[in-house]
Structure formats: structure tokens, C-alpha cells
Write an enzyme that holds these catalytic residues in place. Structure first.
Site, PDB file in Angstrom:
ATOM      1  N   CYS A 208       0.840  -1.190   0.000  1.00 15.79           N
ATOM      2  CA  CYS A 208       0.000   0.000   0.000  1.00 15.79           C
ATOM      3  C   CYS A 208       0.881   1.248   0.000  1.00 15.79           C
ATOM      4  O   CYS A 208       1.808   1.364   0.806  1.00 15.79           O
ATOM      5  CB  CYS A 208      -0.902  -0.068   1.227  1.00 15.79           C
ATOM      6  SG  CYS A 208      -1.144   1.452   2.098  1.00 15.79           S
ATOM      7  N   GLU A 209       0.620   2.150  -0.929  1.00 19.14           N
ATOM      8  CA  GLU A 209       1.479   3.325  -1.055  1.00 19.14           C
ATOM      9  C   GLU A 209       1.225   4.349   0.047  1.00 19.14           C
ATOM     10  O   GLU A 209       2.023   5.264   0.230  1.00 19.14           O
ATOM     11  CB  GLU A 209       1.306   3.966  -2.439  1.00 19.14           C
ATOM     12  CG  GLU A 209      -0.047   4.589  -2.689  1.00 19.14           C
ATOM     13  CD  GLU A 209      -0.187   5.060  -4.132  1.00 19.14           C
ATOM     14  OE1 GLU A 209       0.526   4.534  -4.994  1.00 19.14           O
ATOM     15  OE2 GLU A 209      -1.011   5.962  -4.368  1.00 19.14           O
ATOM     16  N   HIS A 210       0.125   4.195   0.765  1.00 17.26           N
ATOM     17  CA  HIS A 210      -0.165   5.164   1.830  1.00 17.26           C
ATOM     18  C   HIS A 210       0.521   4.817   3.137  1.00 17.26           C
ATOM     19  O   HIS A 210       0.865   5.701   3.913  1.00 17.26           O
ATOM     20  CB  HIS A 210      -1.679   5.249   2.066  1.00 17.26           C
ATOM     21  CG  HIS A 210      -2.431   5.720   0.867  1.00 17.26           C
ATOM     22  ND1 HIS A 210      -3.682   5.240   0.522  1.00 17.26           N
ATOM     23  CD2 HIS A 210      -2.085   6.604  -0.097  1.00 17.26           C
ATOM     24  CE1 HIS A 210      -4.070   5.821  -0.598  1.00 17.26           C
ATOM     25  NE2 HIS A 210      -3.128   6.651  -0.994  1.00 17.26           N
ATOM     26  N   HIS A 211       0.690   3.522   3.412  1.00 14.89           N
ATOM     27  CA  HIS A 211       1.248   3.109   4.704  1.00 14.89           C
ATOM     28  C   HIS A 211       2.462   2.189   4.570  1.00 14.89           C
ATOM     29  O   HIS A 211       3.010   1.754   5.575  1.00 14.89           O
ATOM     30  CB  HIS A 211       0.181   2.378   5.531  1.00 14.89           C
ATOM     31  CG  HIS A 211      -1.066   3.180   5.757  1.00 14.89           C
ATOM     32  ND1 HIS A 211      -2.178   3.070   4.950  1.00 14.89           N
ATOM     33  CD2 HIS A 211      -1.357   4.122   6.685  1.00 14.89           C
ATOM     34  CE1 HIS A 211      -3.110   3.905   5.379  1.00 14.89           C
ATOM     35  NE2 HIS A 211      -2.643   4.557   6.431  1.00 14.89           N
TER      36      HIS A 211
ATOM     37  N   GLN B 162      -5.223  -0.706  -4.377  1.00 17.46           N
ATOM     38  CA  GLN B 162      -5.798  -1.874  -5.037  1.00 17.46           C
ATOM     39  C   GLN B 162      -6.629  -1.497  -6.268  1.00 17.46           C
ATOM     40  O   GLN B 162      -6.654  -2.218  -7.260  1.00 17.46           O
ATOM     41  CB  GLN B 162      -6.648  -2.662  -4.034  1.00 17.46           C
ATOM     42  CG  GLN B 162      -7.112  -4.008  -4.582  1.00 17.46           C
ATOM     43  CD  GLN B 162      -7.875  -4.812  -3.550  1.00 17.46           C
ATOM     44  OE1 GLN B 162      -7.546  -4.787  -2.380  1.00 17.46           O
ATOM     45  NE2 GLN B 162      -8.905  -5.518  -3.991  1.00 17.46           N
TER      46      GLN B 162
ATOM     47  N   HIS C  80      -5.548  -5.814   3.521  1.00 17.05           N
ATOM     48  CA  HIS C  80      -4.574  -4.730   3.620  1.00 17.05           C
ATOM     49  C   HIS C  80      -4.048  -4.682   5.047  1.00 17.05           C
ATOM     50  O   HIS C  80      -4.806  -4.427   5.969  1.00 17.05           O
ATOM     51  CB  HIS C  80      -5.229  -3.394   3.254  1.00 17.05           C
ATOM     52  CG  HIS C  80      -5.613  -3.304   1.810  1.00 17.05           C
ATOM     53  ND1 HIS C  80      -5.184  -2.292   1.000  1.00 17.05           N
ATOM     54  CD2 HIS C  80      -6.354  -4.120   1.038  1.00 17.05           C
ATOM     55  CE1 HIS C  80      -5.657  -2.478  -0.227  1.00 17.05           C
ATOM     56  NE2 HIS C  80      -6.382  -3.589  -0.220  1.00 17.05           N
TER      57      HIS C  80
ATOM     58  N   CYS D 290      -2.396  -2.522   6.449  1.00 17.99           N
ATOM     59  CA  CYS D 290      -2.549  -1.212   7.081  1.00 17.99           C
ATOM     60  C   CYS D 290      -3.891  -1.130   7.802  1.00 17.99           C
ATOM     61  O   CYS D 290      -4.103  -0.275   8.649  1.00 17.99           O
ATOM     62  CB  CYS D 290      -2.412  -0.079   6.072  1.00 17.99           C
ATOM     63  SG  CYS D 290      -3.539  -0.173   4.678  1.00 17.99           S
TER      64      CYS D 290
HETATM   65 ZN   LIG Z   1      -2.717   1.567   3.525  1.00 17.74          ZN
END
Ligand SMILES: [Zn+2]
Length: 180
Positions: free
Chosen positions: A68-71, A109, A137, A139
Site C-alpha cells: 500500500c502506497e499510503h502506509h 488496489q 490490507h 494497514c
Molecule cells: Zn494503507
């Protein structure tokens, strides 16, 4: 990496952690190896001697390992990739390699699902493409809201899978779903 270890409250110079930055870097090389793969070139070798085969070709339960690119937490799940051939088919393992080429990047995703479908449609030009991904996920499962059992389901349907209800239903039945 050393800064993060220190920030966590530990000593990056102690024995157990001394080589950790090096090991994490090697992990990164593997997890993000997709940037070095050209998904288009994976699909360029095709076969035309199919004796007129014109039904769905499906590769089911392809293991998905992404981040995941956010976390920067793992996304682990499976993908189902189908297409309805025009005049050409592609080596079936290539579909799995296209999934990997996009999964082994920083992702969300939704985008991963769309990229796989769009690339197959653009390069192979079949009568349709369907991609469904079901994934957990980390995260969300190991931090934040801690919902360990949830799976996120995304889909992208193109061509006949989008326009023809019967083709779409046949695909969903083949992957054991009644809907997405
Ligand atoms: Zn994430």
C-alpha cells in the site's frame, strides 16, 4: 532505516540490528521489482493457432503480494484474470507475470486492478477483459481499525465482460462468485 530504528526507541548499532538496514534494502529490491519489468513486453508474444477457440480464458487465484502506497504495509490476496480472445491468445503464465509486474510496486488496489485490465486490453486486444482482486490490507488488519477478517474486492470489466451480462455472469460463476 537507521533513523527509523532509532526513532522506534532502539539502538541501530546493536548486534541484532546492525545488518537490518541491509536486509530491509534487499527486501525492497524484491517487493518493488515491478518497476524494472515492462508489462507490455510480457504480452507481446502471442499465438494464433487456436483452432477457433473463442471462449473465456481464465487464470484463477493468482497470489497477489503488493504494498500500500499510503502506509507501506503489505496487501496480500488473490487475483482472477480473464479475457475473451479475439484472434490471439497469450501464454497463460504471462497473465500472472503482468499481475506481478504491477503488484510489485507501490499501489492502491483500485489502480492495480485497472492497470492489469487496461494493459491486457491494450496489448492483446481481446473481445473483453475481466479482473477481480480480493485482498487484505495490513494497514487495516494490523494497525488503524484492526479489522483482521476484512477483504477488499475490486473489479474492472472491459469489452464483453462489461457490456454482455451473460459473459459477465459466466466469469463470476467460474471464480465462484455471484457478484462483485
Ligand atoms: Zn494503507
Amino acid at each position: 532505516m537507521r533513523t527509523l530504528l532509532r526513532w522506534a526507541g532502539d539502538d541501530p548499532d546493536r548486534e541484532g540490528l546492525r545488518d537490518t538496514p541491509k536486509r530491509v534494502t534487499r527486501g525492497y529490491e524484491e517487493w518493488f521489482s515491478g518497476y524494472a519489468t515492462d508489462p507490455v513486453s510480457l504480452l507481446e508474444r502471442t499465438f494464433e493457432e487456436t483452432d477457433g477457440y473463442d471462449e473465456i480464458v481464465l487464470l484463477r487465484d493468482i497470489r497477489v503480494e503488493s504494498h500500500c502506497e499510503h502506509h507501506l504495509r503489505p496487501i496480500i490476496g488473490r487475483a482472477h484474470v480473464a479475457y475473451l480472445p479475439g484472434t490471439r491468445v497469450v501464454g497463460i503464465s504471462k497473465l500472472a507475470r503482468v499481475v506481478d509486474a504491477y503488484a510489485k510496486r507501490l499501489q492502491i488496489q483500485e489502480k492495480l486492478t485497472a492497470q492489469i485490465a487496461n494493459t491486457i486490453q491494450d496489448v492483446l486486444q481481446p473481445r473483453g477483459v475481466a479482473v477481480v482482486i480480493e485482498a487484505a490490507h495490513q494497514c487495516m488488519t494490523t494497525r488503524g481499525v484492526h479489522k483482521s477478517e476484512v477483504a477488499m474486492v475490486t473489479s474492472r470489466m472491459l469489452g464483453a465482460f462489461r457490456d454482455n451480462g451473460e459473459t459477465r455472469r459466466e466469469f463470476l460463476t467460474m471464480i465462484g462468485r455471484t457478484s462483485v
